[in-house]
Design a protein around this motif. Structure first.
Motif, PDB file in Angstrom:
ATOM      1  N   UNK A 176      59.238  15.690 -25.361  1.00  0.00           N
ATOM      2  CA  UNK A 176      59.291  16.915 -24.541  1.00  0.00           C
ATOM      3  C   UNK A 176      60.734  17.246 -24.158  1.00  0.00           C
ATOM      4  N   UNK A 177      61.520  16.225 -23.866  1.00  0.00           N
ATOM      5  CA  UNK A 177      62.924  16.474 -23.545  1.00  0.00           C
ATOM      6  C   UNK A 177      63.674  17.028 -24.758  1.00  0.00           C
ATOM      7  N   UNK A 178      63.396  16.457 -25.931  1.00  0.00           N
ATOM      8  CA  UNK A 178      64.075  16.928 -27.141  1.00  0.00           C
ATOM      9  C   UNK A 178      63.688  18.361 -27.478  1.00  0.00           C
ATOM     10  N   UNK A 179      62.429  18.726 -27.240  1.00  0.00           N
ATOM     11  CA  UNK A 179      61.975  20.088 -27.522  1.00  0.00           C
ATOM     12  C   UNK A 179      62.394  21.073 -26.441  1.00  0.00           C
ATOM     13  N   UNK A 213      70.143  15.781 -26.448  1.00  0.00           N
ATOM     14  CA  UNK A 213      71.185  15.117 -25.664  1.00  0.00           C
ATOM     15  C   UNK A 213      70.639  14.609 -24.334  1.00  0.00           C
ATOM     16  N   UNK A 214      69.776  15.397 -23.709  1.00  0.00           N
ATOM     17  CA  UNK A 214      69.143  14.955 -22.462  1.00  0.00           C
ATOM     18  C   UNK A 214      68.273  13.727 -22.724  1.00  0.00           C
ATOM     19  N   UNK A 215      67.585  13.726 -23.867  1.00  0.00           N
ATOM     20  CA  UNK A 215      66.761  12.563 -24.226  1.00  0.00           C
ATOM     21  C   UNK A 215      67.619  11.316 -24.389  1.00  0.00           C
ATOM     22  N   UNK A 216      68.775  11.451 -25.051  1.00  0.00           N
ATOM     23  CA  UNK A 216      69.655  10.306 -25.252  1.00  0.00           C
ATOM     24  C   UNK A 216      70.213   9.781 -23.930  1.00  0.00           C
ATOM     25  N   UNK A 217      70.613  10.696 -23.043  1.00  0.00           N
ATOM     26  CA  UNK A 217      71.130  10.276 -21.739  1.00  0.00           C
ATOM     27  C   UNK A 217      70.042   9.604 -20.905  1.00  0.00           C
ATOM     28  N   UNK A 227      63.118   5.871 -30.062  1.00  0.00           N
ATOM     29  CA  UNK A 227      63.667   7.198 -29.821  1.00  0.00           C
ATOM     30  C   UNK A 227      64.083   7.953 -31.076  1.00  0.00           C
ATOM     31  N   UNK A 228      64.718   7.312 -32.087  1.00  0.00           N
ATOM     32  CA  UNK A 228      65.147   8.079 -33.254  1.00  0.00           C
ATOM     33  C   UNK A 228      64.033   8.861 -33.935  1.00  0.00           C
ATOM     34  N   UNK A 229      62.790   8.399 -33.809  1.00  0.00           N
ATOM     35  CA  UNK A 229      61.681   9.128 -34.429  1.00  0.00           C
ATOM     36  C   UNK A 229      61.538  10.552 -33.931  1.00  0.00           C
ATOM     37  N   UNK A 230      61.876  10.788 -32.653  1.00  0.00           N
ATOM     38  CA  UNK A 230      61.764  12.151 -32.114  1.00  0.00           C
ATOM     39  C   UNK A 230      63.073  12.920 -32.259  1.00  0.00           C
ATOM     40  N   UNK A 231      64.139  12.257 -32.752  1.00  0.00           N
ATOM     41  CA  UNK A 231      65.422  12.932 -32.900  1.00  0.00           C
ATOM     42  C   UNK A 231      65.685  13.410 -34.324  1.00  0.00           C
ATOM     43  N   UNK A 232      64.894  12.953 -35.294  1.00  0.00           N
ATOM     44  CA  UNK A 232      65.162  13.308 -36.691  1.00  0.00           C
ATOM     45  C   UNK A 232      65.185  14.819 -36.891  1.00  0.00           C
ATOM     46  N   UNK A 233      64.132  15.509 -36.462  1.00  0.00           N
ATOM     47  CA  UNK A 233      64.060  16.958 -36.675  1.00  0.00           C
ATOM     48  C   UNK A 233      65.125  17.715 -35.871  1.00  0.00           C
ATOM     49  N   UNK A 234      65.337  17.428 -34.564  1.00  0.00           N
ATOM     50  CA  UNK A 234      66.398  18.134 -33.836  1.00  0.00           C
ATOM     51  C   UNK A 234      67.793  17.926 -34.442  1.00  0.00           C
ATOM     52  N   UNK A 235      68.117  16.712 -34.873  1.00  0.00           N
ATOM     53  CA  UNK A 235      69.420  16.469 -35.477  1.00  0.00           C
ATOM     54  C   UNK A 235      69.555  17.194 -36.814  1.00  0.00           C
ATOM     55  N   UNK A 236      68.476  17.208 -37.571  1.00  0.00           N
ATOM     56  CA  UNK A 236      68.481  17.932 -38.851  1.00  0.00           C
ATOM     57  C   UNK A 236      68.721  19.420 -38.619  1.00  0.00           C
ATOM     58  N   UNK A 237      68.084  19.981 -37.595  1.00  0.00           N
ATOM     59  CA  UNK A 237      68.226  21.409 -37.312  1.00  0.00           C
ATOM     60  C   UNK A 237      69.626  21.758 -36.799  1.00  0.00           C
ATOM     61  N   UNK A 238      70.200  20.905 -35.940  1.00  0.00           N
ATOM     62  CA  UNK A 238      71.491  21.237 -35.346  1.00  0.00           C
ATOM     63  C   UNK A 238      72.667  20.980 -36.281  1.00  0.00           C
ATOM     64  N   UNK A 239      72.659  19.823 -36.961  1.00  0.00           N
ATOM     65  CA  UNK A 239      73.821  19.448 -37.758  1.00  0.00           C
ATOM     66  C   UNK A 239      73.650  19.700 -39.257  1.00  0.00           C
ATOM     67  N   UNK A 240      72.410  19.954 -39.686  1.00  0.00           N
ATOM     68  CA  UNK A 240      72.172  20.152 -41.110  1.00  0.00           C
ATOM     69  C   UNK A 240      72.155  18.868 -41.912  1.00  0.00           C
ATOM     70  N   UNK A 241      72.070  17.726 -41.233  1.00  0.00           N
ATOM     71  CA  UNK A 241      72.002  16.451 -41.943  1.00  0.00           C
ATOM     72  C   UNK A 241      70.624  16.284 -42.568  1.00  0.00           C
TER      73      UNK A 241
END
Length: 432
Positions: free
Chosen positions: A158-161, A166-170, A29-43
């Motif tokens: 698809x859930x992350x996009x 958050x829906x993907x994590x749940x 799962x983290x592979x699809x979360x890298x870009x969304x987390x980068x965009x939201x938190x600026x990490x």
């Protein structure tokens, strides 16, 4: 004519398949979360990759202790607790506000949980429940990892996009909880628990629980570390982890996105690797019952290295035929290394083979952790992943040589009754 009964071992293998399938999906799962987390938190990618790195390292370091804990408390209890850890780690990420929380939840909790359902679980199931078809079942259960990737990655992308990460994590948390009743009700630790025998083997009494799981795991490491085959296998498997979970599994999607490819398309390609991985791993299990495992490992690593050196020239905004060829080829080779590595650990180290493989697998995940964070830092420093692809390819060629250098003396009994101490004669220097 009476009805043919299906041996109970196949039901145990089916439940194990589902649990391992889920663990692989959770870990991917983290592979699809890298870009969304980068965009939201600026990490940065390096910061997020550090969480993935911790996850991968714990996934491996937990494995030998999990194997010993399964001997002490049973597979059913250990796997159930592992699923609950994954559910907690994934579900609580929706509340995080700082990067250290990502390190704790996805890094530590999910790493510990998935590590307890790692490939040592495969080795334990096959050692206890199978004598006949052991290599084939090892391949099938290993392929569960690819199946989990195949099922989870496109859906989570698809859930992350769409609804969001958050829906993907749940969704991951819910899937982990859904597997708990299945494992608790149907998984059994030993054939003797249900009054049967291992498939193709003779009746054996249920062994007494082994106390001191951590002590035993460390003792086995101490003994194995005195033999040369252990270091060849561990070194090769570390490179295996670098080139699969650490590099391709973590960074293929953001690398493709760097070239203009939509994240959902890249996730689909990574999932497609999982399709062919199933075929490659099952075939590798079948071959491991018939071909020298050292030769198989040497061929797998060499071909993987050459393919990684070609990959940087294949990225584009659209899916070209050359990229599909890479996906098919790399998929066939993804975890085909597992069945021959398990076979060599069992052959050389006998009854301690599953725990030894746990330590070899730990090296796999240490390599994966190094590659996960290293590739992220390389991307931050150079603006591209090119150096990471070439370095991994060269290391795979080194792993091929290390695999061919392994020497074994004789073939131990395949029913797990061989002496637990390693063959000292297998320490002889390799012939070049």
């Amino acid at each position: 004519m009476g009805r043919m009964r299906i041996h109970r071992a196949w039901f145990v293998a089916a439940v194990a398949f589902v649990a391992i399938l889920g663990a692989a999906g959770f870990r991917a799962t983290p592979g699809v979360l890298i870009t969304p987390l980068e965009n939201e938190f600026g990490w940065s990618k390096g910061t997020i990759s550090l969480a993935v790195s911790i996850n991968l390292m714990l996934y491996g370091l937990t494995a030998p202790f999990a194997a010993a804990l399964m001997d002490r408390f049973g597979m059913r209890r250990v796997v159930t607790l592992a699923l609950l850890l994954v559910a907690a780690g994934s579900g609580l990420t929706v509340l995080m506000t700082a990067s250290w929380q990502l390190l704790l939840l996805w890094g530590v909790l999910v790493g510990l949980g998935t590590g307890s359902m790692a490939l040592v679980f495969v080795a334990t199931v096959t050692d206890r429940w199978f004598v006949r078809h052991r290599g084939l079942v090892t391949g099938i259960l290993t392929a569960a990892g690819a199946t989990g990737q195949l099922i989870f990655l496109p859906v989570l992308a698809h859930l992350a996009d769409g609804p969001g990460w958050r829906v993907a994590s749940l969704s991951v948390a819910g899937a982990a909880l859904a597997v708990v009743p299945l494992v608790w009700l149907l998984l059994r630790d030993h054939p003797a628990d249900v009054g049967t025998t291992p498939l193709g083997g003779e009746a054996v009494a249920r062994p007494e629980p082994l106390p001191g799981a951590a002590t035993r795991a460390l003792r086995v490491l101490r003994d194995a570390a005195r033999t040369k085959p252990f270091w060849y296998l561990a070194g090769g498997f570390a490179i295996c982890g670098m080139s699969t979970n650490g590099l391709v599994g973590t960074h293929f999607i953001p690398a493709a996105h760097d070239h203009g490819m939509p994240q959902t398309v890249a996730a689909g390609l990574l999932a497609l690797i999982g399709i062919f991985d199933i075929a490659g791993t099952v075939a590798s299990g079948w071959l491991s019952d018939r071909v020298d495992p050292r030769v198989l490992l040497g061929a797998y690593y060499a071909l993987r290295g050459l393919s990684l050196m070609v990959l940087p020239s294949l990225f584009a905004a659209t899916t070209e035929p050359s990229m599909l060829v890479f996906v098919i080829f790399y998929g066939l080779d993804w975890v085909a290394t597992v069945p021959p590595t398990v076979a060599l650990c069992r052959r050389i180290y006998g009854a301690d083979g599953a725990v030894v493989f746990g330590w070899v697998f730990a090296s796999h995940q240490i390599g994966a952790a190094v590659a996960a964070v290293g590739a992220g830092l390389a991307r931050d420093q150079f603006g591209a992943y090119t150096v990471a692809w070439y370095a991994a390819g060269a290391l795979c060629l080194l792993a091929a040589g290390m695999s061919l250098a392994v020497r074994t003396v004789g073939k131990r009994r395949e029913d797990g009754s061989a002496a637990g101490r390693p063959d000292r004669t297998s320490e002889s220097a390799p012939t070049h």
